[in-house]
Design a protein around this motif. Structure first.
Motif, PDB file in Angstrom:
ATOM      1  N   THR A 134       4.878  14.238  10.053  1.00  0.00           N
ATOM      2  CA  THR A 134       3.756  14.973   9.976  1.00  0.00           C
ATOM      3  C   THR A 134       3.555  16.218  10.811  1.00  0.00           C
ATOM      4  OG1 THR A 134       2.409  12.891   9.743  1.00  0.00           O
ATOM      5  CG2 THR A 134       1.187  14.897  10.565  1.00  0.00           C
ATOM      6  N   ARG A 135       4.275  16.074  11.921  1.00  0.00           N
ATOM      7  CA  ARG A 135       4.648  17.294  12.553  1.00  0.00           C
ATOM      8  C   ARG A 135       5.543  18.290  11.860  1.00  0.00           C
ATOM      9  NH1 ARG A 135       3.436  19.915  15.408  1.00  0.00           N
ATOM     10  NH2 ARG A 135       4.612  20.122  17.525  1.00  0.00           N
ATOM     11  N   VAL A 136       6.475  17.789  11.048  1.00  0.00           N
ATOM     12  CA  VAL A 136       7.177  18.948  10.518  1.00  0.00           C
ATOM     13  C   VAL A 136       6.291  19.409   9.475  1.00  0.00           C
ATOM     14  CG1 VAL A 136       9.006  18.866   8.940  1.00  0.00           C
ATOM     15  CG2 VAL A 136       9.521  17.673  11.070  1.00  0.00           C
ATOM     16  N   VAL A 137       5.557  18.659   8.785  1.00  0.00           N
ATOM     17  CA  VAL A 137       4.571  19.474   7.776  1.00  0.00           C
ATOM     18  C   VAL A 137       3.794  20.430   8.519  1.00  0.00           C
ATOM     19  CG1 VAL A 137       2.776  18.956   6.299  1.00  0.00           C
ATOM     20  CG2 VAL A 137       4.564  17.087   6.504  1.00  0.00           C
ATOM     21  N   GLU A 138       3.282  20.254   9.534  1.00  0.00           N
ATOM     22  CA  GLU A 138       2.428  21.114  10.307  1.00  0.00           C
ATOM     23  C   GLU A 138       3.523  22.518  10.362  1.00  0.00           C
ATOM     24  OE1 GLU A 138       1.612  19.557  13.956  1.00  0.00           O
ATOM     25  OE2 GLU A 138      -0.166  18.288  13.162  1.00  0.00           O
ATOM     26  N   LEU A 139       4.766  22.309  10.758  1.00  0.00           N
ATOM     27  CA  LEU A 139       5.538  23.518  10.813  1.00  0.00           C
ATOM     28  C   LEU A 139       5.973  24.263   9.381  1.00  0.00           C
ATOM     29  CD1 LEU A 139       8.461  22.120  13.011  1.00  0.00           C
ATOM     30  CD2 LEU A 139       6.380  23.273  13.823  1.00  0.00           C
ATOM     31  N   VAL A 140       5.789  23.418   8.329  1.00  0.00           N
ATOM     32  CA  VAL A 140       6.143  23.886   7.327  1.00  0.00           C
ATOM     33  C   VAL A 140       4.753  24.973   6.758  1.00  0.00           C
ATOM     34  CG1 VAL A 140       5.887  23.336   4.501  1.00  0.00           C
ATOM     35  CG2 VAL A 140       7.090  22.064   5.893  1.00  0.00           C
TER      36      VAL A 140
ATOM     37  N   GLU B 255      11.889  14.041  20.558  1.00  0.00           N
ATOM     38  CA  GLU B 255      12.130  13.450  21.786  1.00  0.00           C
ATOM     39  C   GLU B 255      10.817  12.700  22.169  1.00  0.00           C
ATOM     40  OE1 GLU B 255      12.276  16.332  24.999  1.00  0.00           O
ATOM     41  OE2 GLU B 255      14.051  15.483  25.840  1.00  0.00           O
ATOM     42  N   ILE B 256       9.706  13.229  21.468  1.00  0.00           N
ATOM     43  CA  ILE B 256       8.369  12.480  21.894  1.00  0.00           C
ATOM     44  C   ILE B 256       8.141  11.298  20.935  1.00  0.00           C
ATOM     45  CG2 ILE B 256       5.921  12.635  22.048  1.00  0.00           C
ATOM     46  CD1 ILE B 256       7.484  13.843  24.467  1.00  0.00           C
ATOM     47  N   ASN B 257       8.498  11.449  19.712  1.00  0.00           N
ATOM     48  CA  ASN B 257       8.177  10.432  18.566  1.00  0.00           C
ATOM     49  C   ASN B 257       9.374  10.095  18.045  1.00  0.00           C
ATOM     50  OD1 ASN B 257       5.534  11.462  18.697  1.00  0.00           O
ATOM     51  ND2 ASN B 257       6.264  13.406  18.438  1.00  0.00           N
ATOM     52  N   SER B 258      10.499   9.633  18.678  1.00  0.00           N
ATOM     53  CA  SER B 258      11.676   9.274  18.125  1.00  0.00           C
ATOM     54  C   SER B 258      11.596   8.036  17.340  1.00  0.00           C
ATOM     55  CB  SER B 258      12.957   8.803  19.341  1.00  0.00           C
ATOM     56  OG  SER B 258      12.493   8.258  20.453  1.00  0.00           O
TER      57      SER B 258
ATOM     58  N   ILE C  55       1.747  15.872  33.822  1.00  0.00           N
ATOM     59  CA  ILE C  55       1.757  17.277  33.935  1.00  0.00           C
ATOM     60  C   ILE C  55       2.723  17.620  33.037  1.00  0.00           C
ATOM     61  CG2 ILE C  55       2.449  18.977  35.289  1.00  0.00           C
ATOM     62  CD1 ILE C  55       1.595  17.529  37.907  1.00  0.00           C
ATOM     63  N   GLU C  56       3.774  16.668  32.801  1.00  0.00           N
ATOM     64  CA  GLU C  56       4.867  17.099  31.815  1.00  0.00           C
ATOM     65  C   GLU C  56       4.260  17.113  30.357  1.00  0.00           C
ATOM     66  OE1 GLU C  56       7.647  14.170  30.794  1.00  0.00           O
ATOM     67  OE2 GLU C  56       9.195  15.486  30.801  1.00  0.00           O
ATOM     68  N   SER C  57       3.448  16.077  30.129  1.00  0.00           N
ATOM     69  CA  SER C  57       2.851  16.063  28.718  1.00  0.00           C
ATOM     70  C   SER C  57       2.136  17.329  28.434  1.00  0.00           C
ATOM     71  CB  SER C  57       1.880  14.753  28.752  1.00  0.00           C
ATOM     72  OG  SER C  57       1.191  14.621  27.485  1.00  0.00           O
TER      73      SER C  57
ATOM     74  N   ILE D 162      19.168  17.002  23.522  1.00  0.00           N
ATOM     75  CA  ILE D 162      18.326  16.059  24.101  1.00  0.00           C
ATOM     76  C   ILE D 162      18.939  15.502  25.574  1.00  0.00           C
ATOM     77  CG2 ILE D 162      17.572  13.477  23.687  1.00  0.00           C
ATOM     78  CD1 ILE D 162      17.232  14.197  20.833  1.00  0.00           C
ATOM     79  N   GLN D 163      20.518  15.316  25.364  1.00  0.00           N
ATOM     80  CA  GLN D 163      20.998  14.748  26.600  1.00  0.00           C
ATOM     81  C   GLN D 163      20.807  15.684  27.707  1.00  0.00           C
ATOM     82  OE1 GLN D 163      22.212  11.854  27.406  1.00  0.00           O
ATOM     83  NE2 GLN D 163      21.433  11.166  25.202  1.00  0.00           N
ATOM     84  N   ALA D 164      20.888  17.083  27.345  1.00  0.00           N
ATOM     85  CA  ALA D 164      20.944  17.981  28.510  1.00  0.00           C
ATOM     86  C   ALA D 164      19.564  18.080  29.193  1.00  0.00           C
ATOM     87  CB  ALA D 164      21.173  19.470  27.978  1.00  0.00           C
TER      88      ALA D 164
END
Length: 438
Positions: free
Chosen positions: A268-274, A257-260, A216-218, A203-205
């Motif tokens: 919820t995002r991790v469930v999507e990865l599951v 980084e986006i939802n800290s 644009i980044e989003s 994250i620091q990097a």
């Protein structure tokens, strides 16, 4: 007491004992927040027991339909039927309600009690004139403003079939967790410190790097995440453990980084990865029943985690478990051959190539051709011809079809070519076969 004789209030008390309403409401709200779709829990009579109204309201179209008591009863009947059908088959049930909207139902069976989570209120196509005319017919007899209902129908969200299927799969995972009564001990945390250090360094990097404009980044972030998810799915499916772990690390950093500050969104995002990882494991040859059972245990663990670093450690363990499934190359080949054969059987009427078939089983054309020949003793194209000939023989026995119609319907574009292939296979022409068959 028989569920059919129970009031909604008594059913809620039973749910409280079997599941816990706090957990149930939290899961439904998390689903609604992450998908933007309203989710409710209903019984077999279509009564709404738990709703996410405080998170997401009914669409304007549904509110207008339900403003009439008869419309409300029709909605209830649609829910009751969806609850029954989902429980009957034990899987998500996608249906069209009485007013024409697309919805889906995920079953919950707890001992003798049957419930269902209902979600949707969308369309799968852009509303056209015929649909709006159909709306007018559907609301006939209701005390509603037809023009206002048509206008509301034109404002409905349109979702692709892939998104509808993905949302129903995610809802099914939520329903499966509710059915589990035991709780699983959390993963040991002895590696949390090392894990946290690795994530912090990454994250620091990223923070030290120069970034472009926020909008644009989003957009770039969203596209990049999708690319990484596709890459992760491919790596898991092909058993490349080390590379899969690296891609998962990058995705976790993106999510945190986006939802800290939003732990529910992270979960919820991790469930999507599951979902992505478990599907890839099944595509790679893992046993579906084992994977579904493991999913249930994972979700129960995830519910109890309260820190992002613990979620990351948990996610690594989850990926490790899925990729340690006992899958051998021969089993993968058998599954690929079966999928290829089933695809041919479903699509033999269309113009098929080896490339089309290889894309379905995620293998190269040369490789899938070789294992198909080794296993079944014939090439893919020979098998396709065999399926078409068998269909042609069936149709030739029916007096309502002539030879040209049979050729076209069984996948042969050229009747002359059909005659040559049929005679080579059966020893007689299609016309002679038809004479003998009738």
């Amino acid at each position: 007491m028989n569920q059919a004789n129970m009031t909604p209030e008594k059913e809620l008390r039973c749910l409280e004992k079997l599941v816990g309403l706090n957990m149930l409401e939290k899961m439904l709200c998390s689903f609604s927040k992450s998908t933007g779709l309203k989710a409710i829990l209903v019984d077999t009579r279509g009564n709404t027991l738990v709703s996410t109204d405080h998170e997401i309201k009914d669409c304007s179209f549904c509110r207008k339909i339900r403003s009439d008591s008869s419309g409300m009863r029709k909605c209830q009947r649609s829910y009751a039927q969806a609850c029954t059908e989902a429980a009957k088959y034990g899987e998500p049930y996608i249906f069209r309600c009485h007013a024409g909207l697309i919805m889906w139902s995920a079953p919950i069976v707890l001992n003798e009690y049957v419930f269902s989570i209902i979600c949707g209120q969308v369309l799968m196509w852009e509303p056209e004139d015929y649909f709006l005319e159909e709306i007018e017919e559907m609301v006939k007899g209701l005390n509603v403003d037809v023009s206002a209902v048509k206008w509301a129908a034109a404002q409905l969200e349109v979702m692709s079939s892939d998104k509808v299927q993905a949302a129903s799969d995610l809802l099914f995972i939520v329903a499966n967790q509710i059915m589990k009564s035991g709780m699983i001990v959390l993963e040991q945390r002895r590696n949390i410190t090392a894990q946290q250090a690795r994530l912090a360094e990454e994250i620091q990097a990223r923070k030290r790097s120069e970034i472009a404009m926020r909008t644009i980044e989003s957009r770039a972030f969203s596209i990049n995440s999708l690319d990484k998810e596709h890459e992760l799915k491919s790596l898991v499916r092909n058993g490349k453990k080390r590379a899969a772990h690296q891609v998962l690390e990058n995705l976790l950093v993106d999510i945190i980084e986006i939802n800290s500050e939003q732990i529910d969104t992270v979960k919820t995002r991790v469930v999507e990865l599951v979902v992505i990882i478990s599907r890839a494991a099944v595509d790679g040859g893992a046993d579906l029943s084992v994977i579904l059972q493991q999913n249930s245990l994972f979700y129960l663990e995830l519910l109890k985690i309260s820190k992002t670093e613990e979620i990351c450690l948990w996610a690594r363990g989850m990926l490790e478990t899925f990729m340690n499934q006992d899958i051998n190359k021969n089993q993968k080949n058998i599954i690929a051959i079966q999928k290829a054969a089933e695809y041919i059987q479903r699509n033999f009427r269309n113009k098929l190539t080896i490339e089309d078939i290889s894309q379905v089983v995620y293998l190269s054309p040369c490789y899938v051709s070789r294992i198909f020949k080794q296993s079944l003793g014939c090439t893919l194209m020979e098998y396709l011809t065999h399926v078409r000939i068998e269909e042609a023989k069936t149709m030739l026995k029916d007096p309502k079809y002539n030879v040209m119609q049979v050729a076209e319907e069984s996948g042969f574009e050229d009747p002359a070519y059909f005659t040559r292939v049929f005679k080579k296979s059966e020893g007689i022409t299609p016309s002679r076969f038809k004479q003998y068959a009738l």
